[in-house]
Design a protein around this motif. Structure first.
Motif, PDB file in Angstrom:
ATOM      1  N   UNK A 264     -35.175  44.134 -66.868  1.00 17.92           N
ATOM      2  CA  UNK A 264     -34.801  44.670 -68.178  1.00 17.92           C
ATOM      3  C   UNK A 264     -35.960  45.458 -68.790  1.00 17.92           C
ATOM      4  N   UNK A 265     -37.166  44.923 -68.669  1.00 17.26           N
ATOM      5  CA  UNK A 265     -38.346  45.613 -69.207  1.00 17.26           C
ATOM      6  C   UNK A 265     -38.553  46.952 -68.505  1.00 17.26           C
ATOM      7  N   UNK A 266     -38.381  46.985 -67.189  1.00 16.00           N
ATOM      8  CA  UNK A 266     -38.539  48.235 -66.447  1.00 16.00           C
ATOM      9  C   UNK A 266     -37.502  49.265 -66.874  1.00 16.00           C
ATOM     10  N   UNK A 267     -36.281  48.822 -67.131  1.00 15.31           N
ATOM     11  CA  UNK A 267     -35.238  49.750 -67.588  1.00 15.31           C
ATOM     12  C   UNK A 267     -35.601  50.321 -68.953  1.00 15.31           C
ATOM     13  N   UNK A 268     -36.103  49.478 -69.838  1.00 13.69           N
ATOM     14  CA  UNK A 268     -36.492  49.952 -71.170  1.00 13.69           C
ATOM     15  C   UNK A 268     -37.661  50.935 -71.083  1.00 13.69           C
ATOM     16  N   UNK A 269     -38.626  50.644 -70.211  1.00 14.42           N
ATOM     17  CA  UNK A 269     -39.761  51.557 -70.032  1.00 14.42           C
ATOM     18  C   UNK A 269     -39.286  52.899 -69.493  1.00 14.42           C
TER      19      UNK A 269
ATOM     20  N   UNK B  93     -49.300  68.068 -65.768  1.00 13.33           N
ATOM     21  CA  UNK B  93     -48.379  69.059 -65.217  1.00 13.33           C
ATOM     22  C   UNK B  93     -46.977  68.972 -65.821  1.00 13.33           C
ATOM     23  N   UNK B  94     -46.768  67.991 -66.712  1.00 14.52           N
ATOM     24  CA  UNK B  94     -45.441  67.775 -67.322  1.00 14.52           C
ATOM     25  C   UNK B  94     -44.376  67.599 -66.248  1.00 14.52           C
ATOM     26  N   UNK B  95     -44.735  66.825 -65.228  1.00 19.22           N
ATOM     27  CA  UNK B  95     -43.846  66.572 -64.098  1.00 19.22           C
ATOM     28  C   UNK B  95     -43.110  65.257 -64.350  1.00 19.22           C
ATOM     29  N   UNK B  96     -41.910  65.341 -64.926  1.00 18.55           N
ATOM     30  CA  UNK B  96     -41.178  64.146 -65.327  1.00 18.55           C
ATOM     31  C   UNK B  96     -40.906  63.173 -64.176  1.00 18.55           C
ATOM     32  N   UNK B  97     -40.330  63.601 -63.035  1.00 17.12           N
ATOM     33  CA  UNK B  97     -40.062  62.626 -61.973  1.00 17.12           C
ATOM     34  C   UNK B  97     -41.320  61.914 -61.491  1.00 17.12           C
ATOM     35  N   UNK B  98     -42.420  62.643 -61.381  1.00 17.18           N
ATOM     36  CA  UNK B  98     -43.660  62.024 -60.927  1.00 17.18           C
ATOM     37  C   UNK B  98     -44.194  61.045 -61.978  1.00 17.18           C
ATOM     38  N   UNK B  99     -44.128  61.432 -63.243  1.00 11.89           N
ATOM     39  CA  UNK B  99     -44.560  60.533 -64.317  1.00 11.89           C
ATOM     40  C   UNK B  99     -43.722  59.268 -64.335  1.00 11.89           C
ATOM     41  N   UNK B 100     -42.410  59.421 -64.186  1.00 13.16           N
ATOM     42  CA  UNK B 100     -41.516  58.264 -64.177  1.00 13.16           C
ATOM     43  C   UNK B 100     -41.801  57.353 -62.998  1.00 13.16           C
ATOM     44  N   UNK B 101     -42.004  57.941 -61.827  1.00 12.14           N
ATOM     45  CA  UNK B 101     -42.265  57.142 -60.639  1.00 12.14           C
ATOM     46  C   UNK B 101     -43.535  56.337 -60.755  1.00 12.14           C
ATOM     47  N   UNK B 102     -44.618  56.982 -61.171  1.00  7.98           N
ATOM     48  CA  UNK B 102     -45.899  56.284 -61.310  1.00  7.98           C
ATOM     49  C   UNK B 102     -45.813  55.225 -62.398  1.00  7.98           C
ATOM     50  N   UNK B 103     -45.144  55.557 -63.499  1.00  9.48           N
ATOM     51  CA  UNK B 103     -45.010  54.614 -64.606  1.00  9.48           C
ATOM     52  C   UNK B 103     -44.267  53.350 -64.176  1.00  9.48           C
ATOM     53  N   UNK B 104     -43.167  53.509 -63.457  1.00  4.26           N
ATOM     54  CA  UNK B 104     -42.370  52.348 -63.051  1.00  4.26           C
ATOM     55  C   UNK B 104     -43.088  51.510 -61.998  1.00  4.26           C
ATOM     56  N   UNK B 105     -43.749  52.159 -61.051  1.00  3.46           N
ATOM     57  CA  UNK B 105     -44.495  51.411 -60.036  1.00  3.46           C
ATOM     58  C   UNK B 105     -45.640  50.638 -60.692  1.00  3.46           C
ATOM     59  N   UNK B 106     -46.341  51.267 -61.622  1.00  7.01           N
ATOM     60  CA  UNK B 106     -47.447  50.599 -62.315  1.00  7.01           C
ATOM     61  C   UNK B 106     -46.945  49.419 -63.136  1.00  7.01           C
ATOM     62  N   UNK B 107     -45.846  49.632 -63.857  1.00  5.30           N
ATOM     63  CA  UNK B 107     -45.289  48.543 -64.659  1.00  5.30           C
ATOM     64  C   UNK B 107     -44.811  47.399 -63.775  1.00  5.30           C
ATOM     65  N   UNK B 108     -44.248  47.725 -62.611  1.00  3.33           N
ATOM     66  CA  UNK B 108     -43.785  46.685 -61.687  1.00  3.33           C
ATOM     67  C   UNK B 108     -44.956  45.841 -61.187  1.00  3.33           C
ATOM     68  N   UNK B 109     -46.096  46.472 -60.908  1.00  7.03           N
ATOM     69  CA  UNK B 109     -47.279  45.726 -60.486  1.00  7.03           C
ATOM     70  C   UNK B 109     -47.730  44.755 -61.579  1.00  7.03           C
ATOM     71  N   UNK B 110     -47.788  45.231 -62.804  1.00 11.41           N
ATOM     72  CA  UNK B 110     -48.246  44.387 -63.909  1.00 11.41           C
ATOM     73  C   UNK B 110     -47.298  43.209 -64.125  1.00 11.41           C
ATOM     74  N   UNK B 111     -45.993  43.470 -64.115  1.00 12.73           N
ATOM     75  CA  UNK B 111     -45.019  42.403 -64.317  1.00 12.73           C
ATOM     76  C   UNK B 111     -45.058  41.399 -63.171  1.00 12.73           C
ATOM     77  N   UNK B 112     -45.191  41.884 -61.942  1.00  8.55           N
ATOM     78  CA  UNK B 112     -45.243  40.988 -60.784  1.00  8.55           C
ATOM     79  C   UNK B 112     -46.462  40.075 -60.852  1.00  8.55           C
ATOM     80  N   UNK B 113     -47.605  40.630 -61.235  1.00 13.83           N
ATOM     81  CA  UNK B 113     -48.820  39.817 -61.353  1.00 13.83           C
ATOM     82  C   UNK B 113     -48.663  38.749 -62.425  1.00 13.83           C
ATOM     83  N   UNK B 114     -48.024  39.085 -63.530  1.00 14.64           N
ATOM     84  CA  UNK B 114     -47.814  38.098 -64.596  1.00 14.64           C
ATOM     85  C   UNK B 114     -46.891  36.972 -64.144  1.00 14.64           C
TER      86      UNK B 114
END
Length: 325
Positions: A14-19, A287-308
């Motif tokens: 749910x948190x990843x979807x909101x992000x 570069x205002x590259x939306x797909x790349x920003x979204x991909x990195x953001x979600x992968x980074x958030x997934x790492x943080x949530x998994x560690x918690x």
């Protein structure tokens, strides 16, 4: 335990979807057409129309978001080919699959994180235990003072100093670079030894201070005193009771640090000119590259949530008094 982990993982989804939703819709608040990034210098209205259709930018913003989320689960088809799940789309800049770009950068970030983690965790906890056992002595005062000094420093300050001393002035070590461990294990280690060293100086200080304070606190607990009163050796009591009880706050800050480092140490990578997830995140925003920003953001958030989640689960194994509910 299983119910707890299931509940936490559902919450993480749910948190990843909101992000993802926040990042996606915030991007379109920028007053610039994303298609212009791929159109080039000699751009015409006809070319822009073709690019918008190829990227799906001609659809409504909610429909674009739906297609993006659907691609993560089931994959998507683009004009350059099929993108298998998890599909974060195609870069606006170079029309490359986002997942492939992230996987190219991820090994460096993982190597940088895990190598530094082994060093600063081992030395930090070790020095903290020594300082706690020798409380009030010159050893304790030296360790505590040194830790206080290094914990006040930052990588962007200490990094250039170490580079100047060990690389540019003396030539004792080569400049930091990344070589895949599968190609050259020695080159992999020597290329990252300076970033590991600098990270260790700063992070070791934090873990030394934490380990010392929590160990001293544990040594004053009633169950530790009772064990000593029963005639158990000081060494046995120290490692069997006090050391285990002091791990919970250490594991807590470890989860935060590990998640942050795995999601991309921006300052570390820029300081040592390394191209990992942190640098990729900054480049995608520039570069205002939306797909790349979204991909990195979600992968980074997934790492943080998994560690918690892992840290919370470890509490029950470290301390039997902790119950997950």
């Amino acid at each position: 335990m299983l119910k707890y982990l299931t509940r936490r993982m559902l919450g993480a989804v749910v948190i990843l979807i909101l992000i993802s939703a926040f990042t996606f819709f915030l991007f379109f608040a920028i007053p610039q057409d994303p298609a212009m990034l791929s159109c080039g210098r000699n751009c015409t209205e006809g070319n822009l129309k073709v690019i918008r259709e190829a990227m799906g930018l001609d659809q409504s913003i909610p429909m674009q978001y739906w297609e993006f989320m659907k691609g993560i689960v089931a994959g998507r088809d683009f004009n350059v080919g099929h993108c298998d799940a998890p599909c974060f789309g195609i870069s606006f800049d170079d029309e490359r699959m986002i997942w492939d770009t992230i996987m190219d950068r991820l090994p460096l970030t993982v190597s940088l994180t895990l190598g530094g983690l082994v060093i600063f965790l081992t030395i930090g906890i070790g020095l903290g235990m020594v300082a706690a056992r020798t409380k009030g002595t010159m050893i304790d005062k030296t360790v505590s003072s040194t830790s206080l000094v290094f914990s006040s420093m930052q990588i962007y300050f200490l990094g250039p100093i170490v580079l100047g001393l060990l690389v540019y002035n003396t030539g004792l070590l080569a400049a930091p670079k990344y070589v895949p461990i599968s190609e050259d294990a020695i080159g992999w280690a020597t290329g990252l030894v300076i970033p590991w060293f600098v990270m260790s100086l700063i992070f070791t200080a934090n873990y030394t201070r934490m380990a010392r304070s929590t160990m001293i606190e544990q040594l004053q607990e009633d169950h530790v005193r009772a064990a000593k009163a029963k005639g158990m050796s000081g060494k046995y009591v120290f490692f069997r009771y006090a050391w285990r009880g002091s791990l919970i706050p250490i594991v807590t800050i470890l989860g935060v640090d590990l998640g942050s480092l795995l999601s991309g140490g921006v300052v570390t990578e820029f300081t040592f000119s390394l191209a990992g997830l942190g640098r990729l995140a900054v480049e995608s925003v520039q570069d205002k590259d939306l797909p790349l920003t979204m991909g990195v953001m979600l992968v980074s958030a997934a790492f943080i949530l998994a560690c918690n989640i892992v840290v919370d689960a470890l509490y029950a194994f470290i301390d039997p008094r902790v119950r997950l509910s």
